[in-house]
Motif scaffolding. Sequence first.
Motif, PDB file in Angstrom:
ATOM      1  N   GLU A 259       0.790  -1.225   0.000  1.00 35.30           N
ATOM      2  CA  GLU A 259       0.000   0.000   0.000  1.00 35.30           C
ATOM      3  C   GLU A 259       0.825   1.279   0.000  1.00 35.30           C
ATOM      4  O   GLU A 259       0.347   2.310  -0.474  1.00 35.30           O
ATOM      5  CB  GLU A 259      -0.949   0.007   1.204  1.00 35.30           C
ATOM      6  CG  GLU A 259      -1.991  -1.108   1.129  1.00 35.30           C
ATOM      7  CD  GLU A 259      -3.132  -0.905   2.119  1.00 35.30           C
ATOM      8  OE1 GLU A 259      -3.034   0.014   2.962  1.00 35.30           O
ATOM      9  OE2 GLU A 259      -4.111  -1.658   2.025  1.00 35.30           O
ATOM     10  N   ALA A 260       2.046   1.223   0.543  1.00 39.96           N
ATOM     11  CA  ALA A 260       2.811   2.462   0.668  1.00 39.96           C
ATOM     12  C   ALA A 260       4.271   2.339   0.270  1.00 39.96           C
ATOM     13  O   ALA A 260       5.017   3.313   0.386  1.00 39.96           O
ATOM     14  CB  ALA A 260       2.714   2.982   2.108  1.00 39.96           C
ATOM     15  N   GLY A 261       4.704   1.163  -0.199  1.00 42.83           N
ATOM     16  CA  GLY A 261       6.098   1.004  -0.596  1.00 42.83           C
ATOM     17  C   GLY A 261       7.064   1.109   0.565  1.00 42.83           C
ATOM     18  O   GLY A 261       8.216   1.538   0.396  1.00 42.83           O
ATOM     19  N   ILE A 262       6.629   0.717   1.754  1.00 40.18           N
ATOM     20  CA  ILE A 262       7.486   0.769   2.938  1.00 40.18           C
ATOM     21  C   ILE A 262       8.252  -0.537   3.052  1.00 40.18           C
ATOM     22  O   ILE A 262       7.660  -1.614   3.071  1.00 40.18           O
ATOM     23  CB  ILE A 262       6.641   0.992   4.213  1.00 40.18           C
ATOM     24  CG1 ILE A 262       5.878   2.307   4.118  1.00 40.18           C
ATOM     25  CG2 ILE A 262       7.517   0.976   5.462  1.00 40.18           C
ATOM     26  CD1 ILE A 262       4.900   2.538   5.269  1.00 40.18           C
ATOM     27  N   VAL A 303       8.397   9.372   1.308  1.00 38.88           N
ATOM     28  CA  VAL A 303       7.212   9.639   0.484  1.00 38.88           C
ATOM     29  C   VAL A 303       6.606   8.297   0.100  1.00 38.88           C
ATOM     30  O   VAL A 303       7.259   7.472  -0.548  1.00 38.88           O
ATOM     31  CB  VAL A 303       7.573  10.430  -0.793  1.00 38.88           C
ATOM     32  CG1 VAL A 303       6.318  10.631  -1.658  1.00 38.88           C
ATOM     33  CG2 VAL A 303       8.195  11.778  -0.439  1.00 38.88           C
ATOM     34  N   PRO A 304       5.370   8.009   0.508  1.00 35.47           N
ATOM     35  CA  PRO A 304       4.750   6.707   0.193  1.00 35.47           C
ATOM     36  C   PRO A 304       4.473   6.544  -1.290  1.00 35.47           C
ATOM     37  O   PRO A 304       4.174   7.515  -1.991  1.00 35.47           O
ATOM     38  CB  PRO A 304       3.445   6.737   1.001  1.00 35.47           C
ATOM     39  CG  PRO A 304       3.147   8.179   1.212  1.00 35.47           C
ATOM     40  CD  PRO A 304       4.469   8.870   1.303  1.00 35.47           C
ATOM     41  N   LYS A 305       4.583   5.315  -1.751  1.00 31.98           N
ATOM     42  CA  LYS A 305       4.308   4.979  -3.154  1.00 31.98           C
ATOM     43  C   LYS A 305       3.433   3.730  -3.169  1.00 31.98           C
ATOM     44  O   LYS A 305       3.887   2.650  -2.798  1.00 31.98           O
ATOM     45  CB  LYS A 305       5.613   4.737  -3.924  1.00 31.98           C
ATOM     46  CG  LYS A 305       6.518   5.955  -4.039  1.00 31.98           C
ATOM     47  CD  LYS A 305       7.775   5.612  -4.832  1.00 31.98           C
ATOM     48  CE  LYS A 305       8.663   6.848  -5.022  1.00 31.98           C
ATOM     49  NZ  LYS A 305       9.161   7.373  -3.726  1.00 31.98           N
ATOM     50  N   ASN A 306       2.204   3.883  -3.599  1.00 32.95           N
ATOM     51  CA  ASN A 306       1.295   2.745  -3.638  1.00 32.95           C
ATOM     52  C   ASN A 306       1.731   1.751  -4.707  1.00 32.95           C
ATOM     53  O   ASN A 306       2.111   2.122  -5.811  1.00 32.95           O
ATOM     54  CB  ASN A 306      -0.136   3.221  -3.920  1.00 32.95           C
ATOM     55  CG  ASN A 306      -1.124   2.083  -3.958  1.00 32.95           C
ATOM     56  OD1 ASN A 306      -1.717   1.793  -4.979  1.00 32.95           O
ATOM     57  ND2 ASN A 306      -1.285   1.385  -2.837  1.00 32.95           N
ATOM     58  N   GLN A 307       1.648   0.451  -4.357  1.00 35.24           N
ATOM     59  CA  GLN A 307       2.103  -0.601  -5.259  1.00 35.24           C
ATOM     60  C   GLN A 307       0.966  -1.442  -5.836  1.00 35.24           C
ATOM     61  O   GLN A 307       1.152  -2.115  -6.846  1.00 35.24           O
ATOM     62  CB  GLN A 307       3.077  -1.540  -4.525  1.00 35.24           C
ATOM     63  CG  GLN A 307       4.226  -0.834  -3.825  1.00 35.24           C
ATOM     64  CD  GLN A 307       5.172  -0.147  -4.789  1.00 35.24           C
ATOM     65  OE1 GLN A 307       5.558  -0.729  -5.802  1.00 35.24           O
ATOM     66  NE2 GLN A 307       5.549   1.094  -4.490  1.00 35.24           N
ATOM     67  N   ASP A 308      -0.192  -1.446  -5.195  1.00 33.95           N
ATOM     68  CA  ASP A 308      -1.252  -2.364  -5.612  1.00 33.95           C
ATOM     69  C   ASP A 308      -2.447  -1.692  -6.283  1.00 33.95           C
ATOM     70  O   ASP A 308      -3.462  -2.339  -6.571  1.00 33.95           O
ATOM     71  CB  ASP A 308      -1.738  -3.202  -4.419  1.00 33.95           C
ATOM     72  CG  ASP A 308      -2.284  -2.350  -3.274  1.00 33.95           C
ATOM     73  OD1 ASP A 308      -2.473  -1.134  -3.481  1.00 33.95           O
ATOM     74  OD2 ASP A 308      -2.528  -2.904  -2.187  1.00 33.95           O
ATOM     75  N   GLY A 309      -2.353  -0.382  -6.530  1.00 34.31           N
ATOM     76  CA  GLY A 309      -3.416   0.321  -7.234  1.00 34.31           C
ATOM     77  C   GLY A 309      -4.642   0.633  -6.400  1.00 34.31           C
ATOM     78  O   GLY A 309      -5.640   1.129  -6.929  1.00 34.31           O
ATOM     79  N   GLU A 310      -4.585   0.395  -5.073  1.00 35.55           N
ATOM     80  CA  GLU A 310      -5.760   0.610  -4.238  1.00 35.55           C
ATOM     81  C   GLU A 310      -5.817   2.007  -3.626  1.00 35.55           C
ATOM     82  O   GLU A 310      -6.813   2.376  -3.023  1.00 35.55           O
ATOM     83  CB  GLU A 310      -5.813  -0.445  -3.132  1.00 35.55           C
ATOM     84  CG  GLU A 310      -6.019  -1.863  -3.665  1.00 35.55           C
ATOM     85  CD  GLU A 310      -6.251  -2.877  -2.566  1.00 35.55           C
ATOM     86  OE1 GLU A 310      -6.207  -2.481  -1.377  1.00 35.55           O
ATOM     87  OE2 GLU A 310      -6.498  -4.049  -2.889  1.00 35.55           O
TER      88      GLU A 310
END
Length: 370
Positions: A259-262, A303-310
């Motif tokens: 969800e956030a690329g953490i 900086v978060p980066k969403n990975q699953d498109g949600e």
Amino acid sequence: MASSGFCSLGPTVTSLFSSHALARWRSSSISPPPLRISRALSAATTVPISSSFTWDDVIETGREEYTPHNSSDLTGFLEKVNRCNRASEKLAEFIPFVIEEQIVGYIHKGFTEYLREFHDIFTFSQNGSCPDRVDGFVTLNLMLEKPEDRTRAVADVIKILGDKGIIPGIRNELYPVKPSFNAPVFFSLERAAAPYFGIKGYGVHMNGYVERDGQKFLWIGKRSLSKSTYPGMLDHLVAGGLPHGISCGENLEKECEEEAGISKAIAYRAIAVGAVSYMDIDQYCFKRDVLFCYDLELPEDFVPKNQDGEVESFKLIPVAQVANVIRKTSFFKANCSLVIIDFLFRHGFIRPESSGYLDLYGRLRNKDCS
């Protein structure tokens, strides 16, 4: 295993499990009455009107000054807690769902009409030794002794009900069915069906925050408009239901990445800070959820980066402004508000000087938090 206080099961199943029963109903032309199907759908697919807001609306709403010294009005927060605990007066419309003499859920009397078609799988019993339970209970055919057998049999039913639109939004994700968190799993159930059986659901919700010059900021996500549930609403940086066969910590690490690329190295620093719970009734659906809460202090430059498109986008917002948004709007997915209100308590944004402090705090943890 602790006793549920439920009376021993009386009647036994007289018919053997039939492999033809599912096929008969799958191919039948039986359709649920229009009113009933609309009720079933409305409980899971209604899109809140507030989902049409923008980030500009969020920022503008949050601008009003909010400090621990002028936050005495907790009404807006209490309204959000009450929103997650609706219709308790309708508990009498539900009957217990029992496995191995333990109550694992509650099913609406109207919804049981769909299950009666599968009489080789579901059994409806009344126990003469329990006169106070005049409506009886629902259980599974006693021939289904093993968890995997129960899982397969019920999954076939859910597939049919999903195809007919009675249970919408099938996710192909299994939730454990058990009377409490540490109890053995009796079987696993499709996530979308969980509210229709009133089983306990568990999830992990993480507040991702940054501290700059003595001020705390929260990373907030805006859900994708393509989400089947709560599209376009505000959400935590990371949150997710707890599927069968995975621990809270493992699930949190997975959700952090998706969800956030953490990274796992950062997610590992998340601190478990407790839980909130609620019981919400909406037509045929009965949500009995416990959310395990986590805090994660993130690097200032993260900086978060969403990975699953949600998630559509993220925004870093001062905690005081987030508090205003929760108090004054319905922009947040309802249960997320509970977890953030808990954060406000723990980080001093809501203080004992506020009238109703203990009442609000207590309501964050429903008595069914187990």
